[in-house]
Design a protein around this motif. Sequence first.
Motif, mmCIF file in Angstrom:
data_model
loop_
_atom_site.group_PDB
_atom_site.id
_atom_site.type_symbol
_atom_site.label_atom_id
_atom_site.label_comp_id
_atom_site.label_asym_id
_atom_site.label_seq_id
_atom_site.Cartn_x
_atom_site.Cartn_y
_atom_site.Cartn_z
ATOM 1 N N MET A 172 15.624 11.307 -17.775
ATOM 2 C CA MET A 172 14.932 10.182 -17.145
ATOM 3 C C MET A 172 15.187 8.896 -17.929
ATOM 4 N N ALA A 173 15.139 8.976 -19.251
ATOM 5 C CA ALA A 173 15.370 7.802 -20.094
ATOM 6 C C ALA A 173 16.792 7.284 -19.919
ATOM 7 N N GLN A 174 17.755 8.186 -19.837
ATOM 8 C CA GLN A 174 19.150 7.784 -19.665
ATOM 9 C C GLN A 174 19.364 7.150 -18.293
ATOM 10 N N ALA A 175 18.764 7.736 -17.255
ATOM 11 C CA ALA A 175 18.877 7.175 -15.907
ATOM 12 C C ALA A 175 18.242 5.788 -15.854
ATOM 13 N N LEU A 176 17.102 5.639 -16.487
ATOM 14 C CA LEU A 176 16.405 4.355 -16.526
ATOM 15 C C LEU A 176 17.256 3.295 -17.235
ATOM 16 N N LEU A 177 17.879 3.686 -18.325
ATOM 17 C CA LEU A 177 18.746 2.785 -19.070
ATOM 18 C C LEU A 177 19.927 2.310 -18.222
ATOM 19 N N GLU A 178 20.542 3.225 -17.502
ATOM 20 C CA GLU A 178 21.700 2.884 -16.672
ATOM 21 C C GLU A 178 21.318 1.938 -15.534
ATOM 22 N N VAL A 179 20.158 2.166 -14.927
ATOM 23 C CA VAL A 179 19.706 1.302 -13.832
ATOM 24 C C VAL A 179 19.359 -0.084 -14.357
ATOM 25 N N LYS A 180 18.621 -0.144 -15.454
ATOM 26 C CA LYS A 180 18.228 -1.443 -16.009
ATOM 27 C C LYS A 180 19.431 -2.241 -16.504
ATOM 28 N N ALA A 181 20.469 -1.547 -16.959
ATOM 29 C CA ALA A 181 21.677 -2.228 -17.430
ATOM 30 C C ALA A 181 22.555 -2.675 -16.266
ATOM 31 N N GLY A 182 22.259 -2.188 -15.060
ATOM 32 C CA GLY A 182 23.021 -2.582 -13.886
ATOM 33 C C GLY A 182 24.297 -1.798 -13.681
ATOM 34 N N ASP A 208 9.502 4.389 -9.896
ATOM 35 C CA ASP A 208 8.214 4.027 -10.493
ATOM 36 C C ASP A 208 8.397 3.464 -11.895
ATOM 37 N N ARG A 209 9.305 4.026 -12.643
ATOM 38 C CA ARG A 209 9.539 3.570 -14.012
ATOM 39 C C ARG A 209 10.304 2.245 -14.052
ATOM 40 N N VAL A 210 11.249 2.074 -13.131
ATOM 41 C CA VAL A 210 12.016 0.829 -13.071
ATOM 42 C C VAL A 210 11.099 -0.331 -12.695
ATOM 43 N N SER A 211 10.197 -0.100 -11.745
ATOM 44 C CA SER A 211 9.313 -1.175 -11.269
ATOM 45 C C SER A 211 8.170 -1.460 -12.236
ATOM 46 N N GLY A 212 7.920 -0.546 -13.172
ATOM 47 C CA GLY A 212 6.838 -0.743 -14.129
ATOM 48 C C GLY A 212 5.512 -0.155 -13.665
#
Length: 75
Positions: A20-30, A50-54
């Motif tokens: 989940m942390a790795q997926a979140l990192l990839e999405v936030k980095a674009g 849910d995690r991307v939106s905060g």
Amino acid sequence: MPNMRQVRKRKTRKWTQEAMAQALLEVKAGRLFLRQAAQQFGVPKSSLSDRVSGRVSSDCVYGQRTLILPVTGFH
């Protein structure tokens, strides 16, 4: 007719916090879109969203908390 206890099974999480942390990192980095990251890392798209939106903190861990009671009466 089958017993309802036999039919219902608990859903267990099949993804890890690291995924989940790795997926979140990839999405936030674009580098990946939300759907791509969810599929690539095997995490639910809704949980990742849910995690991307905060709406949910990125380090949130679901499940029951461990309850530790003090042991009394033993000497």
